[in-house]
Design a protein around this motif. Structure first.
Motif, PDB file in Angstrom:
ATOM      1  N   LEU A 107      16.718 -21.400  53.296  1.00  0.00           N
ATOM      2  CA  LEU A 107      17.131 -20.323  52.854  1.00  0.00           C
ATOM      3  C   LEU A 107      18.228 -20.122  52.028  1.00  0.00           C
ATOM      4  O   LEU A 107      18.491 -19.520  50.946  1.00  0.00           O
ATOM      5  CB  LEU A 107      16.686 -19.336  53.980  1.00  0.00           C
TER       6      LEU A 107
ATOM      7  N   ALA B 159      14.029 -16.777  47.608  1.00  0.00           N
ATOM      8  CA  ALA B 159      14.990 -16.443  48.535  1.00  0.00           C
ATOM      9  C   ALA B 159      15.493 -14.884  48.701  1.00  0.00           C
ATOM     10  O   ALA B 159      15.673 -14.334  49.632  1.00  0.00           O
ATOM     11  CB  ALA B 159      16.179 -17.393  48.313  1.00  0.00           C
TER      12      ALA B 159
ATOM     13  N   HIS C  88      19.140 -19.068  48.148  1.00  0.00           N
ATOM     14  CA  HIS C  88      20.097 -18.193  47.580  1.00  0.00           C
ATOM     15  C   HIS C  88      21.319 -18.746  46.766  1.00  0.00           C
ATOM     16  O   HIS C  88      21.773 -18.311  45.618  1.00  0.00           O
ATOM     17  CB  HIS C  88      20.924 -17.324  48.891  1.00  0.00           C
TER      18      HIS C  88
END
Length: 271
Positions: free
Chosen positions: A206, A217, A210
């Motif tokens: 995750l 995400a 990002h």
């Protein structure tokens, strides 16, 4: 679109923002411990490892990874917090800080993977695999930058082979022992992870999403607020804001991972 901070009114988010600050302070105290940590005691497992590879010490590599991890968290604190004599305020944007968290997980995973084996010979093998990966990545960078890279790679690889021989690793082949991917590394060390909602791999994935600006995400972990009057036949426009609850959970897991790594380093450092 504006980047001006908006006051937080949600009690849960306020509570989690306070937790975020406490966790960052915990990480800062660990950074001080690392800064003042003595060399491994004579006769300790790390000292025995280091004597076998005195020019590529296991303790040095592990310690450097822990320092980089705490440095990432320190940078995160500088990014989102402002402190005066009377108060501390936090402000998070939707983007940026997850890249620092991802880097911290990368470093902690490498340190734990290196130190995890009970057997010193296996720790040394892993150390050389990490060093070879660094050589290969540095060589690739040099090639992209137009800097001589073939001789660089040849001489550094040859030196690592010499170190393997000096450490008496027998018939083990560095050339045939590539460093596992970060995905495989995290899977290998997950057994060290206590009960948690998400695995270290899931957190890293995750954070990586990002760091690479992926929409999935953003939609998975940020707050979405529909802008009034933006509706149209295909949907609407939303304002994206950071989520203190998600950040607090990430930091809780990363700080626990940091503490576990430091404990393992200390175990190996004591005679």
């Amino acid at each position: 679109m504006t980047n001006n901070p908006v006051p937080e009114n949600d009690p849960t988010e306020i509570e989690h923002s306070q937790l975020v600050y406490r966790l960052l302070r915990r990480a800062a105290s660990i950074a001080e411990v690392l800064e003042n940590m003595p060399a491994p005691e004579l006769g300790s497992k790390l000292d025995q490892d280091d004597q076998r590879v005195p020019t590529r010490r296991v303790s040095n590599y592990a310690h450097s990874q822990l320092v980089v991890a705490t440095g990432c968290l320190e940078s995160l604190e500088h990014m989102i917090s402002r402190e005066s004599e009377d108060e501390v305020s936090l402000a998070i944007a939707p983007y940026g800080y997850f890249a620092l968290i991802r880097n911290a997980i990368d470093c902690l995973a490498s340190a734990l993977w290196l130190m995890e084996p009970v057997n010193g010979t296996l720790r040394i093998k892993r150390l050389l695999m990490l060093h070879l990966d660094e050589v290969m990545k540095a060589s690739s960078f040099r090639a992209s930058a137009g800097i001589e890279h073939r001789e660089y790679k040849r001489t550094h690889f040859a030196r690592l082979q010499e170190i393997a021989s000096e450490a008496e690793l027998g018939s083990w082949s560095l050339r045939k022992s590539p460093l596992p991917s970060m995905t495989k590394t995290l899977k290998q060390i997950e057994r060290l992870h206590g009960a948690a909602r998400f695995s270290w791999l899931a957190l890293w994935q995750l954070a990586s999403g990002h760091a690479h600006g992926k929409n999935w995400a953003t939609l998975s972990s940020h707050m979405l607020e529909q802008i009034p009057g933006s509706e149209h036949e295909y949907g609407a426009t939303f304002r994206v804001t950071g989520n203190y609850s998600v950040l607090a959970y990430f930091l809780l897991e990363v700080v626990k991972m940091l503490e576990l790594s430091v404990r393992r380093y200390q175990e190996l450092s004591h005679g």
